[in-house]
Structure formats: structure tokens, C-alpha cells
Design an enzyme around this catalytic site. Structure first.
Site, PDB file in Angstrom:
ATOM      1  N   PHE A 242       0.808  -1.224   0.000  1.00  0.00           N
ATOM      2  CA  PHE A 242       0.000   0.000   0.000  1.00  0.00           C
ATOM      3  C   PHE A 242       0.840   1.271   0.000  1.00  0.00           C
ATOM      4  CE2 PHE A 242      -2.204  -3.409   2.313  1.00  0.00           C
ATOM      5  CZ  PHE A 242      -3.200  -3.661   1.385  1.00  0.00           C
ATOM      6  N   THR A 470      -1.789  -6.851  -6.342  1.00  0.00           N
ATOM      7  CA  THR A 470      -2.641  -6.126  -7.277  1.00  0.00           C
ATOM      8  C   THR A 470      -3.051  -6.975  -8.479  1.00  0.00           C
ATOM      9  OG1 THR A 470      -0.557  -5.333  -8.139  1.00  0.00           O
ATOM     10  CG2 THR A 470      -1.756  -3.856  -6.696  1.00  0.00           C
ATOM     11  N   ILE A 633      -9.704  -1.733 -19.030  1.00  0.00           N
ATOM     12  CA  ILE A 633      -9.583  -2.604 -17.865  1.00  0.00           C
ATOM     13  C   ILE A 633      -9.113  -3.972 -18.364  1.00  0.00           C
ATOM     14  CG2 ILE A 633     -10.886  -3.726 -16.016  1.00  0.00           C
ATOM     15  CD1 ILE A 633     -10.502  -0.636 -15.701  1.00  0.00           C
ATOM     16  N   GLY A 705      -4.726   2.774 -14.905  1.00  0.00           N
ATOM     17  CA  GLY A 705      -4.284   2.441 -13.545  1.00  0.00           C
ATOM     18  C   GLY A 705      -5.381   2.671 -12.519  1.00  0.00           C
ATOM     19  N   GLY A 707      -5.146   1.342  -9.091  1.00  0.00           N
ATOM     20  CA  GLY A 707      -4.701   0.853  -7.784  1.00  0.00           C
ATOM     21  C   GLY A 707      -5.089   1.736  -6.611  1.00  0.00           C
ATOM     22  N   GLU A 708      -5.295   3.005  -6.862  1.00  0.00           N
ATOM     23  CA  GLU A 708      -5.529   3.925  -5.745  1.00  0.00           C
ATOM     24  C   GLU A 708      -6.892   4.603  -5.768  1.00  0.00           C
ATOM     25  OE1 GLU A 708      -1.693   5.615  -6.859  1.00  0.00           O
ATOM     26  OE2 GLU A 708      -1.240   5.778  -4.738  1.00  0.00           O
TER      27      GLU A 708
HETATM   28 MO1  MOS Z   1       1.145   3.608  -3.823  1.00  0.00          MO
HETATM   29  S1  MOS Z   1       0.857   4.623  -2.096  1.00  0.00           S
HETATM   30  O1  MOS Z   1       1.748   4.769  -4.876  1.00  0.00           O
HETATM   31  O2  MOS Z   1       1.980   2.217  -3.487  1.00  0.00           O
END
Ligand code: MOS
Length: 742
Positions: A242, A470, A633, A705, A707-708
């Protein structure tokens, strides 16, 4: 069967099949090797000793009893560590924390002050308790408002200005001014961060919990003054991170130092308690926002200042206001970031660093504006939609935020919302609907990959990236299979080893775009290499073909205009007596002005229903709908998992998470899973995810992307829903029931 030609990204399907993780069976069988799973016959164990004061000096450190304890091989302190250099810069210029044990100064609670190496971890742990330390304490700087603390302005050069904010605010019909605070939070990956270090002469091999093997390699080479070529870093599996694995932390250096000292392989595993001070955390922030607008809801001016804490000799990046200038069409904008140096453990990135906190303030302030002028919060966002990038004045490489708002609202049932606070109720529960928009920044670092096809008809693609859970293994296997026209089961993708071509950090939601583009380049170069082999081959139906003339499918290359004319990779290799062909590919970030587009990160709209017990203040998140424009995706199942995981983190941020320090000593008071509250199953409702939009135009694989972005916007949407339910505006996270009862 997949087929692939040199199609541009916009012609690709938006959503790829949700195939299961290719590494799932390994994980289920316990055969996936995390850093702590690497062992050696003569492995020794290192245990850290940490400071129990936040500021001052070590007057005396007595290691004699520990050194004489059973099984102890070495005790290393600042008195015998020797000189270690500071490592090089990493992400956008930020440097890892200074090397440990270089002098007697104490800069924060939990600072590593000694490392004990012993035959067993129990012996090392027992001996570590025998070390006696006498400190000379000084008054620590622990408060963002402490006037003695050094303040850094515009520390990364990210501040942005356009127009005249003062004039815009002065002339606005409506003004909103508010201060928001967010607490320190701690990354809590389940996998305890571990380093195993093995020296062979001047060569060093390290197994590490990292998101960036090449950065660990570069850092350890500098710290120990050895050539980079002699350092190998492996991270085939990482038990979550993370953001905690984006920097090279002092314990990694100490594991390598210990191994060199005792001439044996050494393993160092952080305890859960040590994780709270050793691998970064989301720093606490204070944000001031001013918004000027017309009565009909057009933004006139936006002023956003964010302040976060940073350690005394650290260089962490927490770009709180980075998303603000690009989020809305507003003529006058000023964003400013500040950092205050305190006696705290080094902060670091935590999923959507900066953006998570900044979005909370901005999207709550917009909600306040919506109530002030009596406009639906969703309508207010649409009224100020940025059709082009408002800071660069360029068209977006892709933007489907409007579709996120519309489809998200429809799925959620936003139209059922009655606008007044406390107007929706279900028995004893006050019901609130809240929403937030998200415009995530774009990030694509350079990357390389290598692809081979061998005579048995399988492909092997690799790059020194990481998969922190991920799904990198899986989506890159899918991508390579598609690009080479091979079934999934005949493609192996490998990562996590600096013997492979260089890859950037898995961070900033940027790895899929960077690595996928490098894999794309490597695979097409590989097809080109096959065409080169048969260029003058009279026996080949592909003789003289160029890349743009062919398509790959079913393990063979064929002419696009006549699929019958083609041949298998294996046939070409066999006829030419080759075992395999290999090609390297690389990707580099484009410059916005050169491509005439503003490269877009992901966009999102978040809709939340909360239910609050009218008497007790108990808050439950009942539903979340996330509508996401993540470009193409690659794997619907894994991408949805990213959004769901991010949403859980966002619920934690909104309602639960807070790293509490004792204001006098800087000691972290809740550094256990019993005391640091994370969202668990009972806190997590049905989380609905919709993907909208189209493949992005910046990179050849069309991804942006995700992931966040799952985390960002949840805190604001929950806070806005809490206001709708109760009429109480909570500007201080986390939103706990005591704040609702007061
Ligand atoms: Mo992330 S906080 O850019 O692994």
C-alpha cells in the site's frame, strides 16, 4: 482465441476477461515465496532495538550483557556500525530516509538504535531486552502548530496558480471557507516487512518486502559502497504494501549490515509494533480551503492550502493539493503544499498519498457550497465539469467522468435523495446519501521488459516489477498472451528480480501503464524478430512481410489479408535451427505538449449511503457505488478487486483509522491490531463497481491504472452523507460517534 494486430489502443475492447489470478494456486498451496520464506542452512536472525524517547541523545548504550547472552553473534550500535552513505533519489526526487546508526542523536520515538544478531530469533529477541540505554532527553517537536518547527513551502514544486484568486474570491457572490484535518494513519499490510540479506564477498543478495527492487539495489550499492552490478534484489511475492514498500527503510540497511558483520545470511522481520514506526505512514494534515462561486454554482475561485508533517531529516512526498487545480473548470486557482518538520517517524506513501486527504477537503467543501446555494451536489460537479485540462489547456487523453457521475447516480438511485439534512429516515436510523468526484493524477515512469518464444511453443516475458497483490502477474500474462497470439496457459510472466530488465516502482497507480507498454513493445519487437528471420526465407508464407501486414493468433503469425498464409512460431524456430527468439522493449512517459494531450489518470464518482442511529450516533455504511473511468480494464475481476479494496481503505479512513501518538513523548499509543482500528467485514457493505469510458490514448494498451482511485473520494462521500443524514458537518477525520453526539 485471442487475436492481435497492430491496432491502436482505442480499438481495443474496454473490459478484459476476469480470469483468475495465475498465481492463485501457488498462493493457496503455500508455494508462493514471500521474503520471509527464503532460508539458508546457516541463517542468523536480527532483532531491532528502538528508541523510547522522541528527541535527544544516547548518553550511554550498554551492550555487554546482550553480547554475552546465549547465541548472540553481534550487537551493532552507532558506536560500531561504521559509516554508511545515504542512498539516491527515488520517486520524483524523494530520497529514502538517512542511513541508521550514524550518530547518537534521537530524532523520533521508535528510531532503530541497535540491532542484535543471534542464532535464533528467540535468542536475538531475548538479548535485545538486555541492552540498557541512558538518554539525554530534549523537548520533542510533535505538533503541526508548534512555532519552533521548520516549515517547508512548495517542497516538491507542485504548487499551481492560475488567474487571480484574491480578486475572484472578493468578487464572488458566495464564499465557503473551511478547515479540514486528517490524522496520521498507518499502512497495515498483513505481511510483516522482511529482509533476508546474503553476502558473498562484495556481492549482496537481498530478498525484501519492496515495491521497487531496482531502487533497493541502487540504494544498497550506494549505502555500502559496492557496485550495483554486485547487488541482486528479489521480491517475487510481497504480502501487501500500500505504498510502504516504495522507499528503502533503515531496517533493510540494517539487515544487510548485520549479514556483513557476522559473515552469514541474516533475516530481519519487523514486528507488528515496529511496523508502526519503521515503514512510513500517512502523515497528519491540516487543510484550508476557500471557494468563491456564483449563486448559480459556477466556481470563480479556489484556494487550497495543505500542510502535512514530515520527519526531521526526511524527504517524503505528500502532495495533498495535487489534484485540485485539474479537477474543475475554475478560472482562478491557487494550490499550496507545506511540510512541517517534527520528531516523528518518517512518513511515507499510503494508498493515494496526498490525493486521499486533498480530495476529502475539496469534495466536502464543494458539498458545503452545494447546500449554501441550494443545488444538488451532483449538479454542482456537472456545472463545473472540466472539458479540457483546466491547468494545461489541453484536451484530455480520455475523460469519462460525466459518465461516471451519470451511471453511478443511476445505479445508486441518487434521484431518490431528498435534499434537506435529516430528511430521510428508516425507523431509528437517519439515512444520508453523499457523493464525491475524483480526478486522479497521471503517472507513468519508464520501464523495460523482455519477451521470448521458444521452440516448445511457450512464451516467457519478464521485468523486475512487483506484484503486491494487485494482480501484475495475471494481467501481464493476459496482455502478453494477447499480443503474441498464444493461449494463456502457454505464457509465463515473471517479475521481482533485478536480474530482469529494469522496472519502476509499483506505485502511483502507474505500473500497469508503464509495464504493459514495455511488454507491448517487447512482444511486437519479438514478432518483428520472427519476421526478420523469415524475411528472405523462400519456404515461409510470411517472406517479406512487415509488422503491419500480419496478425498473430493460435501460436502463429499470419497475413492479415489472408489468414491461411502464415506459420507457427515453432515452425519458424525449428526450420531455422533456433531454440528461441528474444526481444527487449521499453516504454517512456510522453510529454503532454508533444502529444498535444493532457495525459489523464483515472476518474471516478463515489456514491454512499450511511445509516446513523439517531440516539447513539452509531454509523454504518450501508451501500457504496463506485463508477470508475480507468481507461481499458485488462481484467475485470482484478480491477474490481482493486476498487473494492480501496473502498475498504476509504471506509477505514472515514470512520476508523487513526495512529494516535502520546503528545508528550511521541510514543504511538495504538500500535496493535487490537487498538488500531481497520475496517473489517462487519464495517464493509455491498460495494458496487462500474467501469465506464474508453481505452486511453496515451499508451498503446489503453490503461490508466486503478490501484488507488478506489480509496479516493470515499471519505468525502461518507462525510457528505453524514451531513445529509444528521445536519452535522464533520471536518475532522475519522468521523467517530462522539463527534456526532456533541
Ligand atoms: Mo502507492 S501509495 O503509490 O503504493
Amino acid at each position: 482465441m485471442t487475436t492481435q494486430t497492430t491496432r491502436p489502443s482505442h480499438a481495443l475492447p474496454l473490459i478484459g476477461p476476469g480470469v483468475d489470478r495465475v498465481d492463485g494456486p501457488l498462493k493457496v498451496a503455500g508455494a508462493a515465496h514471500y521474503p520471509g520464506d527464503f532460508s539458508f542452512p546457516n541463517l542468523a536472525h536480527a532483532v531491532l532495538v528502538q528508541s523510547t524517547i522522541a528527541a535527544g541523545r544516547i548518553r550511554r548504550i550498554d551492550t555487554g550483557t546482550a553480547e554475552a547472552a546465549p547465541g548472540v553473534l553481534a550487537v551493532i550500535t552507532h558506536e560500531n556500525a561504521g559509516r554508511l552513505e545515504r542512498g539516491p533519489a527515488g520517486v520524483v526526487g524523494a530520497v529514502s530516509p538517512p542511513p541508521p546508526l550514524q550518530d547518537d542523536r534521537i530524532l523520533h520515538y521508535g528510531q532503530h538504535i541497535a540491532v542484535v544478531v543471534a542464532e535464533t530469533i528467540e535468542q536475538a529477541t531475548a538479548a535485545a531486552r538486555l541492552i540498557e540505554v541512558a538518554y539525554e532527553r530534549t523537548e520533542p517537536l510533535l505538533d503541526l502548530e508548534d512555532p519552533r518547527a521548520e516549515v517547508l513551502t512548495n517542497p516538491w514544486g507542485f504548487d499551481q496558480q492560475r488567474g487571480d484568486v484574491a480578486a475572484g474570491l472578493a468578487s464572488a457572490e458566495v464564499r465557503i471557507e473551511a478547515t479540514f484535518t486528517t490524522p496520521a494513519e498507518t499502512n497495515n499490510p498483513l505481511g510483516l516487512f522482511t529482509t533476508v540479506a546474503v553476502w558473498d564477498g562484495d556481492s549482496l543478495t537481498v530478498y525484501d518486502s519492496t515495491q521497487w527492487p531496482y531502487y533497493v539495489r541502487a540504494t544498497l550499492a550506494v549505502v555500502f559502497g559496492v557496485p550495483e552490478s554486485g547487488v541482486r534484489v528479489l521480491a517475487p511475492f510481497v504480502g501487501g504494501a500500500f505504498g510502504a514498500g516504495l522507499r528503502v527503510w533503515p531496517h533493510v540497511v540494517l539487515a544487510a549490515l548485520a549479514a556483513r558483520r557476522v559473515h552469514r545470511p541474516v533475516k530481519l522481520v519487523l514486528t507488528r509494533l515496529q511496523m508502526f514506526t519503521s515503514i512510513g505512514h500517512r502523515p497528519n494534515t491540516v487543510q484550508h480551503i476557500k471557494i468563491g462561486a456564483t449563486r448559480s454554482g459556477e466556481l470563480v475561485a479556489l484556494d487550497h492550502e495543505g500542510t502535512s508533517s514530515v520527519a526531521l531529516e526526511d524527504d517524503n512526498i505528500e502532495p495533498i493539493t495535487i489534484g485540485t487545480a485539474g479537477a474543475y473548470a475554475c478560472p482562478n486557482v491557487s494550490t499550496r503544499d507545506r511540510e512541517v518538520r517534527l520528531n516523528i517517524a518518517c512518513p511515507g506513501s499510503m494508498r493515494a498519498p496526498g490525493e486521499a486527504e486533498g480530495n476529502f477537503a475539496l469534495e466536502c467543501a464543494l458539498d458545503e457550497l452545494a447546500y449554501e446555494i441550494g443545488m444538488d451536489p451532483l449538479e454542482l460537479r456537472l456545472r463545473n465539469y472540466a472539458e479540457t485540462h483546466p491547468q494545461f489547456g489541453l484536451p484530455w487523453s480520455s475523460k469519462a467522468l460525466r459518465a461516471c457521475y451519470q451511471q453511478g447516480a443511476e445505479r445508486f438511485g441518487w434521484s431518490r435523495r431528498t435534499p434537506a439534512p435529516r430528511s430521510m429516515r428508516d425507523g431509528r436510523w437517519l439515512v444520508g446519501y453523499g457523493m464525491a468526484g475524483v480526478s486522479f493524477f497521471w503517472y507513468q515512469p519508464p520501464c523495460q521488459a523482455r519477451a521470448s518464444v521458444s521452440r516448445d511453443g511457450t512464451a516467457f516475458v519478464r521485468s523486475a516489477a512487483t506484484d503486491i497483490g494487485t494482480g501484475t502477474y495475471t494481467v501481464m500474462t493476459q496482455l502478453a498472451a494477447e499480443l503474441l497470439g498464444l493461449p494463456l496457459g502457454r505464457v509465463r510472466f515473471d517479475l521481482g528480480d533485478t536480474e530482469m530488465p529494469p522496472a519502476p516502482n509499483q506505485g502511483g497507480s502507474g505500473l500497469v501503464g508503464a509495464l504493459g507498454s514495455a511488454v507491448h513493445a517487447a512482444c511486437w519487437k519479438l514478432v518483428q524478430a520472427f519476421l526478420d528471420v523469415v524475411h528472405d526465407d523462400a519456404d515461409s508464407p510470411l517472406r517479406g512481410c512487415r509488422l503491419e501486414d500480419v496478425t498473430v493468433a493460435d501460436g502463429r503469425i499470419h497475413r492479415t489479408d489472408d489468414p491461411a498464409r502464415g506459420e507457427a512460431y515453432t515452425a519458424i524456430l525449428t526450420r531455422h535451427g533456433l531454440d528461441e527468439l528474444t526481444a527487449d522493449g521499453e516504454s517512456a512517459p510522453p510529454q503532454p505538449q508533444e502529444i498535444g494531450m493532457a495525459p489523464a489518470g483515472a476518474f471516478g464518482a463515489k456514491f454512499v449511503e450511511v445509516r446513523i442511529d439517531a440516539d447513539l450516533g452509531l454509523i454504518r455504511v450501508a451501500r457504496v457505488v463506485s463508477a470508475i473511468d480507468g481507461g481499458r480494464i485488462l481484467n475485470e475481476k482484478l480491477a474490481a478487486s482493486q476498487i473494492i479494496g480501496g473502498t475498504v481503505g476509504g471506509i477505514g479512513m472515514a470512520l476508523l483509522e487513526e495512529t494516535v501518538s502520546d503528545p508528550g513523548t511521541g510514543r504511538i499509543a495504538n500500535a496493535t491490531f487490537g487498538d488500531y482500528l481497520l475496517a473489517v467485514n462487519a464495517d464493509v457493505p455491498n460495494m458496487d463497481v462500474i467501469f465506464v469510458g474508453e481505452p486511453d490514448r496515451v499508451n498503446p494498451i489503453g490503461t490508466k491504472g486503478v490501484g488507488e482511485i478506489g480509496l479516493v473520494g470515499i471519505a468525502a462521500a461518507i462525510a457528505n452523507a453524514v451531513y445529509h443524514a444528521t445536519g452535522k458537518r464533520i471536518r475532522e477525520l475519522p468521523i467517530t460517534l462522539d463527534k456526532l453526539l456533541l
